[in-house]
Design an enzyme around this catalytic site. Structure first.
Site, PDB file in Angstrom:
ATOM      1  CE1 TYR A  65     -32.251  -3.090 -18.064  1.00 40.39           C
ATOM      2  CE2 TYR A  65     -33.935  -1.333 -18.592  1.00 40.39           C
ATOM      3  CZ  TYR A  65     -33.383  -2.197 -17.656  1.00 40.39           C
ATOM      4  OH  TYR A  65     -33.705  -2.090 -16.449  1.00 40.39           O
TER       5      TYR A  65
HETATM    6  O1  LIG Z   1     -37.099   2.998 -15.393  1.00 37.63           O
HETATM    7  C1  LIG Z   1     -36.189   2.080 -16.032  1.00 37.63           C
HETATM    8  O2  LIG Z   1     -36.596   1.085 -16.209  1.00 37.63           O
HETATM    9  C2  LIG Z   1     -34.828   2.436 -16.432  1.00 37.63           C
HETATM   10  O3  LIG Z   1     -34.679   3.581 -15.768  1.00 37.63           O
HETATM   11  C3  LIG Z   1     -33.202   4.076 -16.173  1.00 37.63           C
HETATM   12  O4  LIG Z   1     -33.260   4.494 -17.401  1.00 37.63           O
HETATM   13  P1  LIG Z   1     -33.685   6.061 -17.780  1.00 37.63           P
HETATM   14  O5  LIG Z   1     -34.965   6.529 -17.438  1.00 37.63           O
HETATM   15  O6  LIG Z   1     -33.272   6.037 -19.354  1.00 37.63           O
HETATM   16  O7  LIG Z   1     -32.649   6.799 -16.932  1.00 37.63           O
HETATM   17  P2  LIG Z   1     -31.369   7.768 -17.478  1.00 37.63           P
HETATM   18  O8  LIG Z   1     -30.256   6.914 -18.053  1.00 37.63           O
HETATM   19  O9  LIG Z   1     -30.879   8.009 -15.827  1.00 37.63           O
HETATM   20  O10 LIG Z   1     -31.864   8.924 -18.051  1.00 37.63           O
HETATM   21  C4  LIG Z   1     -33.002   9.705 -17.358  1.00 37.63           C
HETATM   22  C5  LIG Z   1     -33.456  10.985 -18.521  1.00 37.63           C
HETATM   23  O11 LIG Z   1     -32.357  11.670 -18.751  1.00 37.63           O
HETATM   24  C6  LIG Z   1     -32.114  11.603 -20.165  1.00 37.63           C
HETATM   25  N1  LIG Z   1     -30.605  11.857 -20.477  1.00 37.63           N
HETATM   26  C7  LIG Z   1     -30.030  10.747 -20.020  1.00 37.63           C
HETATM   27  C8  LIG Z   1     -28.702  10.969 -20.836  1.00 37.63           C
HETATM   28  C9  LIG Z   1     -27.941  12.089 -21.154  1.00 37.63           C
HETATM   29  O12 LIG Z   1     -26.955  12.270 -21.460  1.00 37.63           O
HETATM   30  N2  LIG Z   1     -28.988  12.968 -21.385  1.00 37.63           N
HETATM   31  C10 LIG Z   1     -30.224  13.011 -21.033  1.00 37.63           C
HETATM   32  O13 LIG Z   1     -31.061  14.095 -21.079  1.00 37.63           O
HETATM   33  C11 LIG Z   1     -32.824  10.617 -20.619  1.00 37.63           C
HETATM   34  O14 LIG Z   1     -33.230  10.751 -22.004  1.00 37.63           O
HETATM   35  C12 LIG Z   1     -33.896  10.196 -19.477  1.00 37.63           C
HETATM   36  O15 LIG Z   1     -35.133  10.887 -19.955  1.00 37.63           O
HETATM   37  C13 LIG Z   1     -32.272   3.078 -15.838  1.00 37.63           C
HETATM   38  O16 LIG Z   1     -30.901   3.616 -16.166  1.00 37.63           O
HETATM   39  C14 LIG Z   1     -32.530   1.661 -16.308  1.00 37.63           C
HETATM   40  O17 LIG Z   1     -31.513   0.873 -16.136  1.00 37.63           O
HETATM   41  C15 LIG Z   1     -33.984   1.278 -16.087  1.00 37.63           C
HETATM   42  O18 LIG Z   1     -34.023   0.815 -14.873  1.00 37.63           O
END
Ligand SMILES: O=C(O)[C@H]1O[C@H](OP(=O)(O)OP(=O)(O)OC[C@H]2O[C@@H](n3ccc(=O)[nH]c3=O)[C@H](O)[C@@H]2O)[C@H](O)[C@@H](O)[C@H]1O
Length: 449
Positions: free
Chosen positions: A251
């Site tokens: 991504y």
């Molecule tokens: O800023 C971005 O560019 C991206 O932001 C977002 O990605 P992320 O920051 O990864 O958000 P998100 O999946 O909500 O996980 C949030 C937290 O929960 C933790 N997390 C996640 C899943 C889980 O089961 N457990 C967990 O602890 C995980 O480790 C993380 O620390 C958008 O989805 C992406 O499309 C893109 O726009």
């Protein structure tokens, strides 16, 4: 026995060829009677005539059959007087100083909010969305209804469909494109890598091709990059000048590629391009694939949630969660300060250098995921069942933190919503939208934190 060919829809030729192969290889052909031979030849002739007739009357579909990816074959048709009227009406500014914006991904989370904000201040807005099923399409359709009530029409179509894009630019002199259509999600890239190439690379290039070579006037383009481009960068807070050459997920790699592609189209064709690096945007009408959203659902259903922690001795996994209203202000600020493209419509040489920008749009205040969970527990009056595991190596990064001084300097971007206030608004929307009654409620239905 070999079944007769299905001559319906656009796969007739393909199916007929496979039918012929089956017929030729089948031992039953050896014993066909002269009657069945005649029947077969008559069917073949009829099918050829039908295909010729169909091709002459539907040239666009015949191209789709041979050249376009399968996903586009199901694209709904576009055109017709009523459709054109809706397109023109929606994209015409109401304010004399308004701009006319094509918002791709308008059925999405950020796209729907930005479309409403633009419309509210009198700009013309036309949406474009393929309503794919990466997450519940009914939520996208509900956003579409909301936009329609506010006079915003969303065209049902894919950014890879150049015929559709050309038609839209022939009909409307868009001043701007707000390009938010993308395959989102960091971890899903391991499951379905091709969808990221299709939307974030091929789709983006297709849009830029039409904007650079076909659109007259050439629009200025503001588009969604991502905080994930910082990848394995450890310097923080993340600044636009930091390294972005070590993406941790496909991504992130496609978003980084988008930034390089933007450079090329700016350099050759003079397209004005602004990339916005969003930092984990959340809020009402959000994306069900994001942690804050499915944590809420699972906590309410008593289902165990998996919370990631980083490797021993390191900081907690944390995100610079950014509230949707702050991001919308950033998007509008970027649109309002975007300069005109300098290329010659038709794809000729640019007349002079055009604007090329990239900005962080974050909250400047990282919050550990464990804290996100405890805020939700309080708002929902429910204890989460937690399974705390080490962050898997699936594209995630342990920490994000935005330095937004560039966006602040150039268009006054200043995030104002802390995570507790933003989640409160999200939970209020969530329980209303899904018709949920919380155990213990304050006057507005949400427990005070
Ligand atoms: O800023 C971005 O560019 C991206 O932001 C977002 O990605 P992320 O920051 O990864 O958000 P998100 O999946 O909500 O996980 C949030 C937290 O929960 C933790 N997390 C996640 C899943 C889980 O089961 N457990 C967990 O602890 C995980 O480790 C993380 O620390 C958008 O989805 C992406 O499309 C893109 O726009």
């Amino acid at each position: 026995m070999v079944s007769p060919p299905d001559t319906s829809k656009t796969t007739k030729l393909e199916r007929y060829n496979s039918y012929l192969r089956k017929v030729n290889s089948s031992s039953s052909t050896k014993i066909v009677t002269s009657t069945s031979k005649i029947l077969f030849r008559t069917t073949l002739l009829t099918a050829v005539v039908m295909i010729l007739f169909f091709t002459i009357n539907h040239p666009s579909l015949s191209i789709a059959t041979t050249r376009r990816p399968r996903s586009l074959l199901s694209s709904p048709s576009f055109g017709g007087a009523a459709w054109e009227k809706q397109v023109r009406k929606s994209s015409t500014p109401r304010s004399p100083t308004g701009i006319s914006v094509l918002v791709t991904g308008a059925g999405g989370f950020v796209g729907s909010h930005c479309s409403l904000a633009l419309r509210k201040r009198g700009d013309g807005v036309l949406g474009l969305d393929n309503f794919n099923s990466y997450y519940d399409p009914s939520l996208k359709r509900s956003r579409q209804q909301l936009l329609l009530k506010n006079g915003i029409f969303i065209v049902d179509g894919d950014i890879n469909n150049s015929g559709l894009l050309k038609k839209l630019f022939d009909m409307v002199p868009f001043t701007h494109i707000l390009h938010l259509a993308a395959q989102a999600g960091v971890r899903y890239a391991m499951k379905n890598p091709q969808s990221y190439i299709h939307s974030n690379i091929a789709g983006f290039v297709n849009l830029l091709e039409v904007a650079a070579k076909h659109a007259d006037p050439q629009p200025a383009i503001v588009w969604a990059s991502s905080s994930s481009v910082y990848g394995l960068n450890t310097a923080n807070p993340f600044s636009e000048s930091h390294r972005t050459d070590r993406p941790a997920s496909l991504y992130a790699a496609t978003k980084k590629a988008g930034e390089e592609i933007a450079h090329t189209y700016n350099h050759i064709y003079g397209l004005s391009l602004t990339g916005l690096r969003f930092f984990t945007v959340y809020g009402p009408w959000g994306r069900p694939d994001m942690a804050y959203f499915f944590f809420t659902k699972d906590i309410l259903n008593g289902k165990t949630i998996t919370v990631f922690r980083s490797a021993e001795g390191q900081k907690d996994v944390a995100r610079d969660f950014t509230y949707i209203d702050d991001v919308v202000k950033g998007c509008l600020g970027a649109l309002d300060t975007a300069e005109k493209s300098t290329g010659v419509p038709g794809g000729g040489k640019k007349r002079g250098p055009a604007q090329l920008r990239v900005y962080n749009l974050g909250n400047t205040s990282p919050v550990p995921v464990s804290k996100l969970v405890s805020i939700l527990e309080n708002l929902l009056s429910s204890k989460a069942k937690k399974n705390i595991v080490r962050m898997p190596a699936n594209g995630d990064v342990p920490y994000t933190h935005a330095n937004v001084s560039l966006a602040h300097h150039d268009f006054g971007y200043k995030p104002t919503t802390d995570l507790t206030s933003g989640l409160r608004k999200f939970v209020k929307w969530y329980v209303g939208y899904y018709g949920i009654h919380l155990k213990s409620e304050s006057s507005d239905g949400i427990k005070d934190v």
